[in-house]
Design a protein around this motif. Structure first.
Motif, PDB file in Angstrom:
ATOM      1  N   MET A   1       0.851  -1.194   0.000  1.00 47.58           N
ATOM      2  CA  MET A   1       0.000   0.000   0.000  1.00 47.58           C
ATOM      3  C   MET A   1       0.889   1.248   0.000  1.00 47.58           C
ATOM      4  SD  MET A   1      -2.866   1.175   2.803  1.00 47.58           S
ATOM      5  CE  MET A   1      -3.827  -0.323   2.544  1.00 47.58           C
ATOM      6  N   PRO A   2       0.631   2.191  -0.909  1.00 44.78           N
ATOM      7  CA  PRO A   2       1.478   3.395  -0.966  1.00 44.78           C
ATOM      8  C   PRO A   2       1.266   4.310   0.231  1.00 44.78           C
ATOM      9  CG  PRO A   2      -0.383   3.611  -2.448  1.00 44.78           C
ATOM     10  CD  PRO A   2      -0.430   2.204  -1.929  1.00 44.78           C
ATOM     11  N   ASN A   3       2.234   5.151   0.491  1.00 47.10           N
ATOM     12  CA  ASN A   3       2.124   6.194   1.504  1.00 47.10           C
ATOM     13  C   ASN A   3       2.012   7.556   0.826  1.00 47.10           C
ATOM     14  OD1 ASN A   3       2.224   4.660   3.939  1.00 47.10           O
ATOM     15  ND2 ASN A   3       4.384   4.268   3.524  1.00 47.10           N
ATOM     16  N   THR A   4       1.618   8.554   1.593  1.00 44.97           N
ATOM     17  CA  THR A   4       1.342   9.894   1.053  1.00 44.97           C
ATOM     18  C   THR A   4       2.334  10.899   1.621  1.00 44.97           C
ATOM     19  OG1 THR A   4      -1.017   9.350   0.920  1.00 44.97           O
ATOM     20  CG2 THR A   4      -0.418  11.683   0.807  1.00 44.97           C
ATOM     21  N   ILE A   5       3.127  11.503   0.745  1.00 52.58           N
ATOM     22  CA  ILE A   5       4.113  12.497   1.186  1.00 52.58           C
ATOM     23  C   ILE A   5       3.853  13.835   0.509  1.00 52.58           C
ATOM     24  CG2 ILE A   5       5.923  10.820   1.720  1.00 52.58           C
ATOM     25  CD1 ILE A   5       7.226  11.568  -0.984  1.00 52.58           C
ATOM     26  N   ILE A   6       4.238  14.895   1.184  1.00 50.97           N
ATOM     27  CA  ILE A   6       4.122  16.254   0.649  1.00 50.97           C
ATOM     28  C   ILE A   6       5.383  16.567  -0.149  1.00 50.97           C
ATOM     29  CG2 ILE A   6       3.951  18.705   1.236  1.00 50.97           C
ATOM     30  CD1 ILE A   6       2.536  17.799   3.863  1.00 50.97           C
ATOM     31  N   ILE A   7       5.211  16.972  -1.405  1.00 51.59           N
ATOM     32  CA  ILE A   7       6.377  17.265  -2.255  1.00 51.59           C
ATOM     33  C   ILE A   7       6.463  18.737  -2.641  1.00 51.59           C
ATOM     34  CG2 ILE A   7       6.502  14.900  -3.137  1.00 51.59           C
ATOM     35  CD1 ILE A   7       5.220  16.003  -5.762  1.00 51.59           C
ATOM     36  N   GLY A   8       5.464  19.531  -2.284  1.00 50.81           N
ATOM     37  CA  GLY A   8       5.507  20.956  -2.600  1.00 50.81           C
ATOM     38  C   GLY A   8       4.481  21.706  -1.779  1.00 50.81           C
ATOM     39  N   SER A   9       4.744  22.984  -1.514  1.00 54.36           N
ATOM     40  CA  SER A   9       3.806  23.794  -0.734  1.00 54.36           C
ATOM     41  C   SER A   9       3.814  25.231  -1.232  1.00 54.36           C
ATOM     42  CB  SER A   9       4.149  23.756   0.763  1.00 54.36           C
ATOM     43  OG  SER A   9       5.428  24.325   1.007  1.00 54.36           O
ATOM     44  N   GLY A  10       2.735  25.930  -0.935  1.00 53.40           N
ATOM     45  CA  GLY A  10       2.626  27.334  -1.307  1.00 53.40           C
ATOM     46  C   GLY A  10       1.621  28.030  -0.404  1.00 53.40           C
ATOM     47  N   SER A  11       1.689  29.340  -0.342  1.00 53.08           N
ATOM     48  CA  SER A  11       0.725  30.105   0.445  1.00 53.08           C
ATOM     49  C   SER A  11       0.570  31.485  -0.161  1.00 53.08           C
ATOM     50  CB  SER A  11       1.150  30.210   1.912  1.00 53.08           C
ATOM     51  OG  SER A  11       2.411  30.836   2.039  1.00 53.08           O
ATOM     52  N   TYR A  12      -0.540  32.123   0.175  1.00 54.26           N
ATOM     53  CA  TYR A  12      -0.767  33.491  -0.276  1.00 54.26           C
ATOM     54  C   TYR A  12      -1.379  34.291   0.847  1.00 54.26           C
ATOM     55  CZ  TYR A  12      -2.267  37.615  -2.748  1.00 54.26           C
ATOM     56  OH  TYR A  12      -2.443  38.928  -3.132  1.00 54.26           O
TER      57      TYR A  12
ATOM     58  N   ASP B   1       6.258   4.544  -2.481  1.00 53.27           N
ATOM     59  CA  ASP B   1       6.384   3.172  -1.966  1.00 53.27           C
ATOM     60  C   ASP B   1       7.295   3.112  -0.745  1.00 53.27           C
ATOM     61  OD1 ASP B   1       4.703   2.079  -3.899  1.00 53.27           O
ATOM     62  OD2 ASP B   1       6.335   1.885  -5.351  1.00 53.27           O
ATOM     63  N   GLU B   2       7.911   4.247  -0.397  1.00 55.05           N
ATOM     64  CA  GLU B   2       8.784   4.276   0.783  1.00 55.05           C
ATOM     65  C   GLU B   2       7.946   3.997   2.031  1.00 55.05           C
ATOM     66  OE1 GLU B   2      11.976   7.254   3.024  1.00 55.05           O
ATOM     67  OE2 GLU B   2      11.031   7.861   1.127  1.00 55.05           O
ATOM     68  N   GLU B   3       8.451   3.185   2.916  1.00 59.53           N
ATOM     69  CA  GLU B   3       7.706   2.783   4.108  1.00 59.53           C
ATOM     70  C   GLU B   3       7.919   3.750   5.273  1.00 59.53           C
ATOM     71  OE1 GLU B   3       8.848  -1.220   4.999  1.00 59.53           O
ATOM     72  OE2 GLU B   3       7.831  -2.064   3.246  1.00 59.53           O
ATOM     73  N   ASN B   4       6.928   3.822   6.150  1.00 56.17           N
ATOM     74  CA  ASN B   4       7.012   4.588   7.405  1.00 56.17           C
ATOM     75  C   ASN B   4       7.305   6.073   7.191  1.00 56.17           C
ATOM     76  OD1 ASN B   4       6.543   2.272   9.051  1.00 56.17           O
ATOM     77  ND2 ASN B   4       8.677   1.660   8.678  1.00 56.17           N
TER      78      ASN B   4
ATOM     79  N   ASN C   1     -10.035  16.917  13.981  1.00 51.27           N
ATOM     80  CA  ASN C   1      -9.208  15.923  13.310  1.00 51.27           C
ATOM     81  C   ASN C   1      -7.727  16.162  13.587  1.00 51.27           C
ATOM     82  OD1 ASN C   1      -8.857  18.176  11.637  1.00 51.27           O
ATOM     83  ND2 ASN C   1     -10.079  17.325   9.977  1.00 51.27           N
ATOM     84  N   ALA C   2      -6.936  15.130  13.324  1.00 50.10           N
ATOM     85  CA  ALA C   2      -5.502  15.209  13.558  1.00 50.10           C
ATOM     86  C   ALA C   2      -4.783  14.218  12.643  1.00 50.10           C
ATOM     87  CB  ALA C   2      -5.164  14.911  15.022  1.00 50.10           C
ATOM     88  N   ILE C   3      -3.575  14.561  12.300  1.00 50.24           N
ATOM     89  CA  ILE C   3      -2.709  13.721  11.463  1.00 50.24           C
ATOM     90  C   ILE C   3      -1.319  13.707  12.083  1.00 50.24           C
ATOM     91  CG2 ILE C   3      -1.520  13.529   9.221  1.00 50.24           C
ATOM     92  CD1 ILE C   3      -3.933  15.025   7.989  1.00 50.24           C
ATOM     93  N   VAL C   4      -0.670  12.562  12.086  1.00 48.95           N
ATOM     94  CA  VAL C   4       0.751  12.490  12.368  1.00 48.95           C
ATOM     95  C   VAL C   4       1.453  12.315  11.010  1.00 48.95           C
ATOM     96  CG1 VAL C   4       2.659  11.204  13.399  1.00 48.95           C
ATOM     97  CG2 VAL C   4       0.556  11.593  14.702  1.00 48.95           C
ATOM     98  N   TYR C   5       2.360  13.219  10.726  1.00 45.74           N
ATOM     99  CA  TYR C   5       3.087  13.214   9.439  1.00 45.74           C
ATOM    100  C   TYR C   5       4.578  13.057   9.712  1.00 45.74           C
ATOM    101  CZ  TYR C   5       4.845  14.579   4.860  1.00 45.74           C
ATOM    102  OH  TYR C   5       5.488  14.594   3.656  1.00 45.74           O
ATOM    103  N   ARG C   6       5.226  12.150   8.971  1.00 39.14           N
ATOM    104  CA  ARG C   6       6.677  11.926   9.116  1.00 39.14           C
ATOM    105  C   ARG C   6       7.386  12.332   7.844  1.00 39.14           C
ATOM    106  NH1 ARG C   6       7.771   6.315  11.169  1.00 39.14           N
ATOM    107  NH2 ARG C   6       7.256   7.367  13.139  1.00 39.14           N
ATOM    108  N   PHE C   7       8.362  13.219   7.965  1.00 39.00           N
ATOM    109  CA  PHE C   7       9.131  13.653   6.817  1.00 39.00           C
ATOM    110  C   PHE C   7      10.066  12.551   6.328  1.00 39.00           C
ATOM    111  CE2 PHE C   7       7.961  17.696   8.716  1.00 39.00           C
ATOM    112  CZ  PHE C   7       7.645  18.458   7.614  1.00 39.00           C
ATOM    113  N   PRO C   8      10.157  12.369   5.016  1.00 37.42           N
ATOM    114  CA  PRO C   8      11.129  11.407   4.503  1.00 37.42           C
ATOM    115  C   PRO C   8      12.559  11.872   4.790  1.00 37.42           C
ATOM    116  CG  PRO C   8       9.508  12.018   2.830  1.00 37.42           C
ATOM    117  CD  PRO C   8       9.355  12.992   3.971  1.00 37.42           C
TER     118      PRO C   8
END
Length: 358
Positions: free
Chosen positions: A1-12, A192-195, A348-355
């Motif tokens: 099962m794939p994981n979800t990572i953030i690869i870009g961000s922006g704000s205004y 596909d990177e784990e954890n 709601n809440a999320i725990v996010y781990r940076f690669p």
């Protein structure tokens, strides 16, 4: 099962900076509809003492919510170094849609479809969703994006949170000083990177007696035109609800990730009101047997940017990620929490781990 990572961000952040002086000529009324007789300087100072909000940003005339969202999205797409045509989904979190200068809310066509149009995306298979979930909307949109990626239905998703609350506030309500405008966005990708990436999440929806703690209602000034509806907060009830429920929800999310509070580097909590945020984080640490915490763990933007609802967390994430917040940074392999509470009432809440870079 794939994981979800953030690869870009922006704000205004809108250019208009609104200081306390903006409200000096306001005519404020109590929740009971009585004209407040205290000098405005005193009312405003008490407000600042509680919320710590000194400044906030307001949108320019002639612009709408989706304009702000599109700008943040363009920046996130460029930062991710992808082609916009490769996006599988656009998920747009807001509560009032495109609000015009008369306070009229517009959701048709959907805000996500308008942003797709403004980005000039031609891909017919790029699907757009709007997320209406109160202030936790962007976090819930991230949870939806993770669900889509784990299901195999998409690999590249744009997640936006933007709001223009300055156009839906009662001119006679002191709480109008809390609200602000802004936009934040991220691009998430399947890996596909784990954890790594979104390793746990939790959503709680209490929609019984809590349902109308945040609502739309007529002006507090009974002499004013009563057909227009404005955002209305029942502050004490929201404070008590949040303090009782949000820390538990965050702890359960951290526990589900098999982590301890000491493993969390940053807690990016919705910038609702400084007093409430401090209280929620303090209660969270007490759940782990800790009487005090280092405030650097829980960054704050509300003092200068106000409460822009769904935009507060993605905006703060982008500012930290790009080194634009003093004494704040993320680290490779580090764990952070996204958490929010708002209209519904929803949490709601999320725990996010940076690669870790290879």
């Amino acid at each position: 099962m794939p994981n979800t990572i953030i690869i870009g961000s922006g704000s205004y952040l809108p250019e208009r900076i609104i200081t306390r002086d903006h409200f000096m000529d306001s005519e404020f009324y109590s929740d009971e509809g009585e004209l407040l007789t205290k000098p405005n300087a005193e009312v405003i100072q008490k407000f600042v003492d509680i919320t710590e909000i000194e400044n906030r940003r307001y949108i320019k005339d002639g612009e709408v919510n989706s304009d702000l969202g599109a700008r943040a999205a363009e920046e996130a797409i460029a930062d991710a170094n992808i082609s916009k045509e490769d996006l599988d989904f656009i998920i747009y979190a807001s509560n009032f849609g495109d609000v015009d200068e008369n306070g009229m809310s517009n959701f048709m066509p959907s805000i996500s479809s308008r942003v797709k149009n403004k980005l000039k995306i031609k891909n017919r298979k790029c699907i757009n969703y709007d997320m209406i979930f109160g202030c936790p909307g962007w976090v819930e949109a991230m949870i939806l994006a993770d669900t889509i990626i784990k299901s195999g239905k998409g690999k590249l998703i744009l997640v936006i949170g933007a709001e223009t609350l300055s156009r839906v506030t009662d001119p006679h309500d002191r709480n109008k000083m809390i609200f602000a405008d802004g936009a934040g966005a991220v691009v998430v990708k399947a890996t596909d990177e784990e954890n790594v990436g979104m390793i746990s999440d939790k959503t709680v929806c209490d929609n019984a007696e809590e349902l109308m703690f945040l609502e739309n209602s007529p002006s507090l000034n009974k002499s004013a035109e009563q057909k227009t509806l404005y955002i209305r907060m029942h502050g004490r009830k929201i404070y008590e609800y949040a303090l009782k429920n949000v820390p538990d929800a965050i702890k359960e999310t951290i526990d589900a990730a098999n982590l301890d509070i000491d493993d969390i580097d940053k807690i990016l909590i919705h910038q609702a009101n400084a007093k409430m945020d401090y209280a929620m984080i303090s209660r969270l640490f007490k759940l782990y047997g800790k009487k005090e915490y280092d405030h650097v763990v829980s960054p704050m933007t509300i003092q200068e940017l106000g409460n822009s609802s769904v935009a507060t967390i993605p905006t703060m994430f982008d500012l930290i990620r790009k080194g634009k917040m003093a004494n704040q940074s993320f680290k490779e392999g580090g764990n952070i929490v996204f958490a929010s509470v708002g209209a519904g009432m929803n949490i709601n809440a999320i725990v996010y781990r940076f690669p870790t870079k290879k």
